[in-house]
Design a protein around this motif. Structure first.
Motif, PDB file in Angstrom:
ATOM      1  N   THR A   1       5.029  17.523  13.355  1.00 32.42           N
ATOM      2  CA  THR A   1       6.193  18.445  12.889  1.00 32.42           C
ATOM      3  C   THR A   1       6.923  18.834  13.935  1.00 32.42           C
ATOM      4  OG1 THR A   1       4.778  20.542  13.083  1.00 32.42           O
ATOM      5  CG2 THR A   1       5.117  19.470  10.912  1.00 32.42           C
ATOM      6  N   TRP A   2       6.494  19.246  15.203  1.00 29.50           N
ATOM      7  CA  TRP A   2       7.295  19.422  16.532  1.00 29.50           C
ATOM      8  C   TRP A   2       7.996  18.189  16.896  1.00 29.50           C
ATOM      9  CZ3 TRP A   2       5.941  16.867  21.267  1.00 29.50           C
ATOM     10  CH2 TRP A   2       6.907  16.980  22.342  1.00 29.50           C
ATOM     11  N   ALA A   3       7.438  16.848  16.966  1.00 27.46           N
ATOM     12  CA  ALA A   3       8.023  15.757  17.136  1.00 27.46           C
ATOM     13  C   ALA A   3       9.400  15.338  16.326  1.00 27.46           C
ATOM     14  CB  ALA A   3       7.030  14.370  17.068  1.00 27.46           C
ATOM     15  N   VAL A   4       9.148  15.535  15.091  1.00 25.05           N
ATOM     16  CA  VAL A   4      10.400  15.171  14.144  1.00 25.05           C
ATOM     17  C   VAL A   4      11.361  16.347  14.179  1.00 25.05           C
ATOM     18  CG1 VAL A   4       9.207  13.471  12.967  1.00 25.05           C
ATOM     19  CG2 VAL A   4       9.062  15.954  12.122  1.00 25.05           C
ATOM     20  N   ARG A   5      11.008  17.510  14.826  1.00 25.67           N
ATOM     21  CA  ARG A   5      12.030  18.556  15.146  1.00 25.67           C
ATOM     22  C   ARG A   5      12.151  19.679  13.920  1.00 25.67           C
ATOM     23  NH1 ARG A   5      16.093  18.221  18.895  1.00 25.67           N
ATOM     24  NH2 ARG A   5      15.624  16.281  20.275  1.00 25.67           N
ATOM     25  N   LEU A   6      11.140  19.652  13.360  1.00 22.26           N
ATOM     26  CA  LEU A   6      10.766  21.026  11.970  1.00 22.26           C
ATOM     27  C   LEU A   6      10.872  22.088  12.750  1.00 22.26           C
ATOM     28  CD1 LEU A   6       8.519  19.342   9.489  1.00 22.26           C
ATOM     29  CD2 LEU A   6      11.204  19.585   9.736  1.00 22.26           C
ATOM     30  N   PHE A   7      10.113  22.332  14.217  1.00 23.86           N
ATOM     31  CA  PHE A   7       9.787  23.332  15.088  1.00 23.86           C
ATOM     32  C   PHE A   7      10.492  23.114  16.350  1.00 23.86           C
ATOM     33  CE2 PHE A   7       6.352  23.702  11.685  1.00 23.86           C
ATOM     34  CZ  PHE A   7       6.574  24.967  11.415  1.00 23.86           C
ATOM     35  N   LYS A   8      10.868  24.208  16.959  1.00 21.54           N
ATOM     36  CA  LYS A   8      11.470  24.123  18.543  1.00 21.54           C
ATOM     37  C   LYS A   8      10.143  23.617  19.334  1.00 21.54           C
ATOM     38  CE  LYS A   8      15.744  26.658  18.056  1.00 21.54           C
ATOM     39  NZ  LYS A   8      16.518  27.933  18.852  1.00 21.54           N
ATOM     40  N   THR A   9       9.040  24.342  19.178  1.00 22.11           N
ATOM     41  CA  THR A   9       8.143  24.029  20.215  1.00 22.11           C
ATOM     42  C   THR A   9       6.603  23.568  19.499  1.00 22.11           C
ATOM     43  OG1 THR A   9       7.439  26.377  20.271  1.00 22.11           O
ATOM     44  CG2 THR A   9       8.989  25.892  21.601  1.00 22.11           C
TER      45      THR A   9
ATOM     46  N   HIS B   1       4.359  10.622  18.218  1.00 23.66           N
ATOM     47  CA  HIS B   1       3.640  11.493  18.783  1.00 23.66           C
ATOM     48  C   HIS B   1       4.356  12.341  19.808  1.00 23.66           C
ATOM     49  CE1 HIS B   1      -0.329  10.276  17.258  1.00 23.66           C
ATOM     50  NE2 HIS B   1       0.044   9.114  17.472  1.00 23.66           N
ATOM     51  N   LYS B   2       5.604  11.803  20.263  1.00 25.82           N
ATOM     52  CA  LYS B   2       6.345  12.382  21.446  1.00 25.82           C
ATOM     53  C   LYS B   2       7.646  12.781  20.673  1.00 25.82           C
ATOM     54  CE  LYS B   2       4.259  10.647  25.237  1.00 25.82           C
ATOM     55  NZ  LYS B   2       4.108  11.303  26.496  1.00 25.82           N
ATOM     56  N   ARG B   3       8.450  13.943  21.239  1.00 26.57           N
ATOM     57  CA  ARG B   3       9.697  14.442  20.536  1.00 26.57           C
ATOM     58  C   ARG B   3      10.404  13.573  20.709  1.00 26.57           C
ATOM     59  NH1 ARG B   3      11.098  19.561  18.723  1.00 26.57           N
ATOM     60  NH2 ARG B   3      12.647  20.277  19.040  1.00 26.57           N
ATOM     61  N   VAL B   4      11.478  13.366  19.688  1.00 24.40           N
ATOM     62  CA  VAL B   4      12.443  12.169  19.698  1.00 24.40           C
ATOM     63  C   VAL B   4      13.916  12.844  19.375  1.00 24.40           C
ATOM     64  CG1 VAL B   4      10.879  10.315  19.480  1.00 24.40           C
ATOM     65  CG2 VAL B   4      12.011  11.469  17.666  1.00 24.40           C
ATOM     66  N   GLY B   5      14.966  12.287  19.436  1.00 22.53           N
ATOM     67  CA  GLY B   5      16.236  12.719  19.148  1.00 22.53           C
ATOM     68  C   GLY B   5      16.446  12.559  17.757  1.00 22.53           C
ATOM     69  N   PRO B   6      17.382  13.534  17.325  1.00 21.47           N
ATOM     70  CA  PRO B   6      17.463  13.586  15.793  1.00 21.47           C
ATOM     71  C   PRO B   6      17.765  12.557  14.982  1.00 21.47           C
ATOM     72  CG  PRO B   6      18.979  15.243  16.752  1.00 21.47           C
ATOM     73  CD  PRO B   6      18.288  14.330  17.821  1.00 21.47           C
ATOM     74  N   PRO B   7      18.391  11.520  15.470  1.00 18.05           N
ATOM     75  CA  PRO B   7      18.448  10.296  14.647  1.00 18.05           C
ATOM     76  C   PRO B   7      17.174   9.532  14.546  1.00 18.05           C
ATOM     77  CG  PRO B   7      20.302  10.420  16.235  1.00 18.05           C
ATOM     78  CD  PRO B   7      19.397  11.339  16.535  1.00 18.05           C
TER      79      PRO B   7
ATOM     80  N   ALA C   1      14.977  11.540  12.034  1.00 20.03           N
ATOM     81  CA  ALA C   1      15.307  11.344  10.713  1.00 20.03           C
ATOM     82  C   ALA C   1      14.710  10.088   9.934  1.00 20.03           C
ATOM     83  CB  ALA C   1      16.762  11.380  10.449  1.00 20.03           C
ATOM     84  N   GLN C   2      14.278   9.187  10.651  1.00 27.25           N
ATOM     85  CA  GLN C   2      13.967   7.765  10.380  1.00 27.25           C
ATOM     86  C   GLN C   2      12.248   8.029  10.199  1.00 27.25           C
ATOM     87  OE1 GLN C   2      14.836   4.879  13.369  1.00 27.25           O
ATOM     88  NE2 GLN C   2      17.081   5.034  12.619  1.00 27.25           N
ATOM     89  N   CYS C   3      11.803   9.015  10.762  1.00 23.40           N
ATOM     90  CA  CYS C   3      10.278   9.232  10.466  1.00 23.40           C
ATOM     91  C   CYS C   3       9.722  10.308   9.310  1.00 23.40           C
ATOM     92  CB  CYS C   3       9.839   9.921  11.953  1.00 23.40           C
ATOM     93  SG  CYS C   3      10.229   9.074  13.191  1.00 23.40           S
ATOM     94  N   LEU C   4      10.801  10.477   8.338  1.00 21.48           N
ATOM     95  CA  LEU C   4      10.431  11.592   7.572  1.00 21.48           C
ATOM     96  C   LEU C   4      11.439  11.239   6.455  1.00 21.48           C
ATOM     97  CD1 LEU C   4      12.551  14.131   7.471  1.00 21.48           C
ATOM     98  CD2 LEU C   4      11.543  14.660   9.424  1.00 21.48           C
ATOM     99  N   ILE C   5      11.100  11.773   5.068  1.00 22.29           N
ATOM    100  CA  ILE C   5      11.920  11.631   3.994  1.00 22.29           C
ATOM    101  C   ILE C   5      12.359  13.246   3.615  1.00 22.29           C
ATOM    102  CG2 ILE C   5      12.266  10.714   1.713  1.00 22.29           C
ATOM    103  CD1 ILE C   5      10.407   8.629   2.290  1.00 22.29           C
ATOM    104  N   ASP C   6      13.259  13.717   3.699  1.00 24.22           N
ATOM    105  CA  ASP C   6      13.576  14.976   3.285  1.00 24.22           C
ATOM    106  C   ASP C   6      13.594  15.319   1.808  1.00 24.22           C
ATOM    107  OD1 ASP C   6      14.174  17.944   3.470  1.00 24.22           O
ATOM    108  OD2 ASP C   6      15.675  17.663   4.653  1.00 24.22           O
ATOM    109  N   ARG C   7      12.732  16.038   1.085  1.00 26.14           N
ATOM    110  CA  ARG C   7      12.831  16.404  -0.180  1.00 26.14           C
ATOM    111  C   ARG C   7      13.134  17.846  -0.425  1.00 26.14           C
ATOM    112  NH1 ARG C   7       8.273  12.337  -2.419  1.00 26.14           N
ATOM    113  NH2 ARG C   7       9.278  10.476  -2.000  1.00 26.14           N
ATOM    114  N   SER C   8      13.634  18.340   0.643  1.00 26.01           N
ATOM    115  CA  SER C   8      13.655  19.547   0.254  1.00 26.01           C
ATOM    116  C   SER C   8      14.835  20.084  -0.654  1.00 26.01           C
ATOM    117  CB  SER C   8      14.302  20.471   1.909  1.00 26.01           C
ATOM    118  OG  SER C   8      13.377  20.217   2.817  1.00 26.01           O
TER     119      SER C   8
END
Length: 131
Positions: A18-26, A76-82, A85-92
């Motif tokens: 969740t941190w790596a896909v930028r759902l949390f800051k830390t 496993h590592k934090r990546v840029g936003p683009p 976005a490819q690592c998850l499907i947002d169904r919010s």
């Protein structure tokens, strides 16, 4: 490739992902949210070390809103936003309109506990009765 490396390629810790896909800051904020019960994996409250795999549904509750994402790819590592976005499907669900949020009554920060009179007024506004 060793068995540990194979497992690592197919699963990750929920706090780390969740941190790596930028759902949390830390990552510590992600782990803290897991411990507080704000993160669910496939409908079950998740501990920080719970493994996630592609296809798992993760629900994260932050700031009164719920994010629902499906794991598409493990990182496993934090990546840029683009890339994230490819690592998850947002169904919010879409956030509520600002007019709805502004219409909700809010108590001033630091105002303390409501008095009996204020509580009665609030109940009257909300349409609640005692009986």
């Amino acid at each position: 490739m060793s068995p540990a490396e194979q497992r690592s390629a197919t699963q990750a810790r929920v706090d780390s992902w969740t941190w790596a896909v930028r759902l949390f800051k830390t990552r510590s904020a992600a782990a803290q949210a897991c411990r507080a019960g704000h993160v669910r994996v496939n409908g079950v409250a998740a501990k920080p070390a719970q493994p996630v795999r592609p296809g798992d549904e993760i629900k994260v509750r932050q700031a009164g809103l719920e994010r629902i994402v499906v794991v598409e790819r493990i990182i496993h590592k934090r990546v840029g936003p683009p890339v994230a976005a490819q690592c998850l499907i947002d169904r919010s669900p879409p956030p509520p309109p600002k007019e709805v949020l502004a219409a909700q009554p809010r108590r001033e920060r630091g105002a303390g506990r409501p008095t009996k009179r204020e509580r009665r007024e609030t109940d009257r506004l909300m349409g609640r009765t005692d009986g």
